[in-house]
Design a protein around this motif. Sequence first.
Motif, PDB file in Angstrom:
ATOM      1  N   LYS A  10     -12.236 -28.343  16.225  1.00 37.79           N
ATOM      2  CA  LYS A  10     -10.684 -28.125  14.653  1.00 37.79           C
ATOM      3  C   LYS A  10      -9.423 -28.885  14.938  1.00 37.79           C
ATOM      4  CE  LYS A  10     -12.085 -23.402  14.530  1.00 37.79           C
ATOM      5  NZ  LYS A  10     -11.601 -21.521  14.686  1.00 37.79           N
ATOM      6  N   GLU A  11      -9.347 -29.406  13.808  1.00 35.34           N
ATOM      7  CA  GLU A  11      -8.024 -29.870  14.196  1.00 35.34           C
ATOM      8  C   GLU A  11      -6.261 -29.413  14.443  1.00 35.34           C
ATOM      9  OE1 GLU A  11      -7.170 -32.236  15.880  1.00 35.34           O
ATOM     10  OE2 GLU A  11      -9.495 -33.281  16.293  1.00 35.34           O
ATOM     11  N   GLY A  12      -5.702 -29.255  14.663  1.00 34.41           N
ATOM     12  CA  GLY A  12      -4.228 -28.538  14.876  1.00 34.41           C
ATOM     13  C   GLY A  12      -3.692 -27.312  15.583  1.00 34.41           C
ATOM     14  N   TYR A  13      -3.542 -26.493  14.772  1.00 33.24           N
ATOM     15  CA  TYR A  13      -3.196 -24.430  16.034  1.00 33.24           C
ATOM     16  C   TYR A  13      -3.794 -23.496  15.057  1.00 33.24           C
ATOM     17  CZ  TYR A  13       0.807 -28.262  17.509  1.00 33.24           C
ATOM     18  OH  TYR A  13       1.618 -29.006  17.957  1.00 33.24           O
ATOM     19  N   GLU A  14      -4.205 -22.716  16.381  1.00 32.00           N
ATOM     20  CA  GLU A  14      -4.860 -21.547  15.011  1.00 32.00           C
ATOM     21  C   GLU A  14      -3.722 -20.468  16.492  1.00 32.00           C
ATOM     22  OE1 GLU A  14      -9.328 -19.297  17.568  1.00 32.00           O
ATOM     23  OE2 GLU A  14      -9.016 -21.655  17.873  1.00 32.00           O
ATOM     24  N   ARG A  15      -3.788 -19.422  15.650  1.00 33.77           N
ATOM     25  CA  ARG A  15      -2.689 -18.306  16.409  1.00 33.77           C
ATOM     26  C   ARG A  15      -3.334 -17.457  17.011  1.00 33.77           C
ATOM     27  NH1 ARG A  15       1.537 -17.420  12.221  1.00 33.77           N
ATOM     28  NH2 ARG A  15       2.625 -15.852  13.566  1.00 33.77           N
ATOM     29  N   LEU A  16      -2.574 -16.460  18.039  1.00 34.96           N
ATOM     30  CA  LEU A  16      -3.438 -15.676  18.931  1.00 34.96           C
ATOM     31  C   LEU A  16      -2.207 -14.397  19.360  1.00 34.96           C
ATOM     32  CD1 LEU A  16      -5.313 -17.541  21.425  1.00 34.96           C
ATOM     33  CD2 LEU A  16      -6.172 -16.497  20.230  1.00 34.96           C
ATOM     34  N   GLU A  17      -2.583 -13.392  20.148  1.00 37.76           N
ATOM     35  CA  GLU A  17      -1.792 -12.596  20.359  1.00 37.76           C
ATOM     36  C   GLU A  17      -1.760 -12.968  22.001  1.00 37.76           C
ATOM     37  OE1 GLU A  17      -2.532  -8.788  18.643  1.00 37.76           O
ATOM     38  OE2 GLU A  17      -2.561  -9.565  16.572  1.00 37.76           O
ATOM     39  N   GLY A  18      -0.414 -12.005  22.400  1.00 37.73           N
ATOM     40  CA  GLY A  18      -0.150 -12.675  23.711  1.00 37.73           C
ATOM     41  C   GLY A  18      -1.669 -12.139  24.950  1.00 37.73           C
ATOM     42  N   VAL A  19      -2.004 -10.895  23.805  1.00 38.40           N
ATOM     43  CA  VAL A  19      -2.953 -10.135  25.350  1.00 38.40           C
ATOM     44  C   VAL A  19      -4.467 -11.488  25.148  1.00 38.40           C
ATOM     45  CG1 VAL A  19      -4.585  -8.444  24.014  1.00 38.40           C
ATOM     46  CG2 VAL A  19      -3.285  -7.766  26.008  1.00 38.40           C
ATOM     47  N   ASP A  20      -5.211 -12.017  24.086  1.00 35.77           N
ATOM     48  CA  ASP A  20      -5.684 -13.186  23.843  1.00 35.77           C
ATOM     49  C   ASP A  20      -5.068 -14.475  24.314  1.00 35.77           C
ATOM     50  OD1 ASP A  20      -6.711 -11.744  22.577  1.00 35.77           O
ATOM     51  OD2 ASP A  20      -5.728 -12.897  20.122  1.00 35.77           O
ATOM     52  N   LEU A  21      -4.261 -14.612  24.849  1.00 32.59           N
ATOM     53  CA  LEU A  21      -3.549 -15.576  25.818  1.00 32.59           C
ATOM     54  C   LEU A  21      -4.027 -15.501  27.412  1.00 32.59           C
ATOM     55  CD1 LEU A  21      -2.300 -18.707  26.425  1.00 32.59           C
ATOM     56  CD2 LEU A  21      -0.262 -17.331  26.383  1.00 32.59           C
ATOM     57  N   ASN A  22      -3.413 -14.029  27.813  1.00 30.81           N
ATOM     58  CA  ASN A  22      -3.775 -13.853  29.243  1.00 30.81           C
ATOM     59  C   ASN A  22      -5.107 -13.802  29.045  1.00 30.81           C
ATOM     60  OD1 ASN A  22      -1.359 -12.910  29.211  1.00 30.81           O
ATOM     61  ND2 ASN A  22      -1.317 -11.093  28.891  1.00 30.81           N
ATOM     62  N   ARG A  23      -6.297 -13.716  28.486  1.00 37.61           N
ATOM     63  CA  ARG A  23      -7.516 -13.535  28.260  1.00 37.61           C
ATOM     64  C   ARG A  23      -7.663 -15.129  28.749  1.00 37.61           C
ATOM     65  NH1 ARG A  23      -9.554  -8.884  24.171  1.00 37.61           N
ATOM     66  NH2 ARG A  23      -8.269  -6.826  25.755  1.00 37.61           N
ATOM     67  N   LEU A  24      -7.618 -15.972  27.978  1.00 34.60           N
ATOM     68  CA  LEU A  24      -7.726 -17.548  28.234  1.00 34.60           C
ATOM     69  C   LEU A  24      -7.809 -17.641  29.202  1.00 34.60           C
ATOM     70  CD1 LEU A  24      -9.183 -19.595  25.961  1.00 34.60           C
ATOM     71  CD2 LEU A  24      -6.306 -20.540  25.624  1.00 34.60           C
ATOM     72  N   LEU A  25      -6.506 -17.562  29.701  1.00 40.83           N
ATOM     73  CA  LEU A  25      -6.301 -18.443  30.843  1.00 40.83           C
ATOM     74  C   LEU A  25      -7.344 -17.769  32.368  1.00 40.83           C
ATOM     75  CD1 LEU A  25      -2.341 -18.240  30.642  1.00 40.83           C
ATOM     76  CD2 LEU A  25      -3.910 -19.948  30.572  1.00 40.83           C
ATOM     77  N   LYS A  26      -7.888 -16.357  32.198  1.00 38.68           N
ATOM     78  CA  LYS A  26      -8.533 -16.136  32.908  1.00 38.68           C
ATOM     79  C   LYS A  26     -10.352 -16.286  32.785  1.00 38.68           C
ATOM     80  CE  LYS A  26      -5.904 -11.571  33.699  1.00 38.68           C
ATOM     81  NZ  LYS A  26      -5.758 -10.037  33.423  1.00 38.68           N
TER      82      LYS A  26
END
Length: 117
Positions: free
Chosen positions: A82-98
């Motif tokens: 994809k190009e551009g941006y994708e929206r997440l919630e804070g909890v999803d970012l914490n999981r992504l970083l893990k």
Amino acid sequence: MFSVPDGITVHICVGITDMRKGCYTLASKVKQELRVNPLCGEVFVFLNRTRVQVKLLWFDGDGFALLAKRLEEGTFAVSRDKEGYERLEGVDLNRLLKGVPLNRILYQRKIAKKLHK
């Protein structure tokens, strides 16, 4: 470990970002490409070409916070198609970083919605 509070909107730039860029250049990128005020208090995530480095940009009310993380093994699980941006919630970012893949997070969310019906 950096933890994003619940309720904060997170935008992931799924394109390629030069990790040499600082907070003001990244804030300018947010303003021009996403058309969002970088001072809004939302978190903006940028990844490099190989998906082993990530930078988080967040305006906490007093100034910009810029967090960088580099993985020694593996990659951040964000698709490149994809190009551009994708929206997440804070909890999803914490999981992504893990290291949890985004498609797995979205899949779990779809299942949870079906169970509540």
